[in-house]
Enzyme design. Structure first.
Site, PDB file in Angstrom:
ATOM      1  CG  ASP A 196      -1.789   1.135   1.390  1.00 44.16           C
ATOM      2  OD1 ASP A 196      -2.303   1.616   0.364  1.00 44.16           O
ATOM      3  OD2 ASP A 196      -2.010   1.575   2.543  1.00 44.16           O
ATOM      4  CG  ASP A 205      -2.398   7.184   0.428  1.00 38.86           C
ATOM      5  OD1 ASP A 205      -1.384   7.533  -0.193  1.00 38.86           O
ATOM      6  OD2 ASP A 205      -3.551   7.400   0.017  1.00 38.86           O
TER       7      ASP A 205
END
Lengths: 179, 179
Positions: free
Chosen positions: A7, A9
């Site tokens: 991922d 963020d």
């Protein structure tokens, strides 16, 4: 070669520090990061400021890099097939910014290995590193929950507090000087 | 509910017609679509015009919709979980354009179900509809090759020549008036 979906963020990009910088710049108020612990991400700032920042052109492009992420991802790429998978479709202006941010800070990651999506249920990988339960929940491979102020109460997952712990969990060596 | 991953370029968007329109607009030469049959996509126009058009701002945003795609995808969504999966990372300017194009022409598709990626090896689905061997080859589910001038010689796949044939292959009914 096992595949990892990483991922962006709150995992590769330190979005929380960026919220606080933006908030201080626009309101002159310096918030104590401690007060954010356990609060849902969208509620850490008053007056819908989180969503407003997420929709602000330039916000994603200027986010700081999470400490250790560059060195550890580079090491992971020697042992795993690494894909960057970011849920970006809700914020159309973020698409190009995220790609440019990756090219700047992670130039060793090919565009072949970048995925910008909505739901992550479509992701086919062996390991997922994410800060959100909603992304990890449907994933059938090994799930690594990257610690973020909003997820400190979750107990269902193998937790990594930082990139040094990711390196340890996935058994890659990173020269001490690089982390 | 089985999941379908549907490609955009040459499947939902009629990129070949768009190449010819752009070429005629810039060179005044109207090409016969028949001469494109069996030629690799990048070589159908002289002087690198294909790649130049693909990098031109506005090219993807203004592409015509493939006939029947809207009606059939709408019908597919009643029976399948539909994801749109487009290899877009090579052309950063296309990211937002593709998202806006989808919002305009396929407003019934949620952003949750849109994926812009590099390699499609990351896609976890049961059925893939694509015009490229390189995308279908690694896919372990059912592979539907959507006919395009560049792929007419391929014989390894279940072939669909148009959206009416997609509807038939995936056993959905589309009111005749809608296709």
């Amino acid at each position: 070669m096992a595949r990892i979906a990483i991922d962006m963020d709150n995992v590769m990009a330190d979005i929380y520090s960026h919220y606080l910088s933006y908030y201080e710049a626009s309101n002159g108020i310096k918030l104590d990061p401690q007060v954010l612990q356990g609060v849902p991400e969208g509620e850490i700032l008053p007056d819908g400021a989180v969503r407003r920042f997420l929709l602000t052109p330039g916000f994603f492009r200027t986010a700081p890099v999470m400490p250790g992420s560059q060195e550890v991802i580079k090491a992971l790429m020697e042992k795993y097939e690494v894909f960057i998978v970011s849920a970006a479709m809700e914020f159309p202006q973020s698409l190009r910014e995220k790609l440019e941010w990756l090219h700047e800070h992670f130039p060793f990651i090919s565009w072949h290995n970048i995925v910008l999506c909505g739901s992550k249920t479509i992701v086919n990988a062996d390991i997922m590193i994410d800060d959100y339960d909603k992304n990890l929940r449907h994933f059938t491979g090994r799930q690594l929950l990257f610690t973020s102020p909003h997820n400190i109460h979750l107990t269902d997952y193998e937790r990594v507090h930082n990139w040094e712990e990711v390196a340890a969990a996935l058994e890659v060596e990173v020269p001490a000087a690089r982390v």
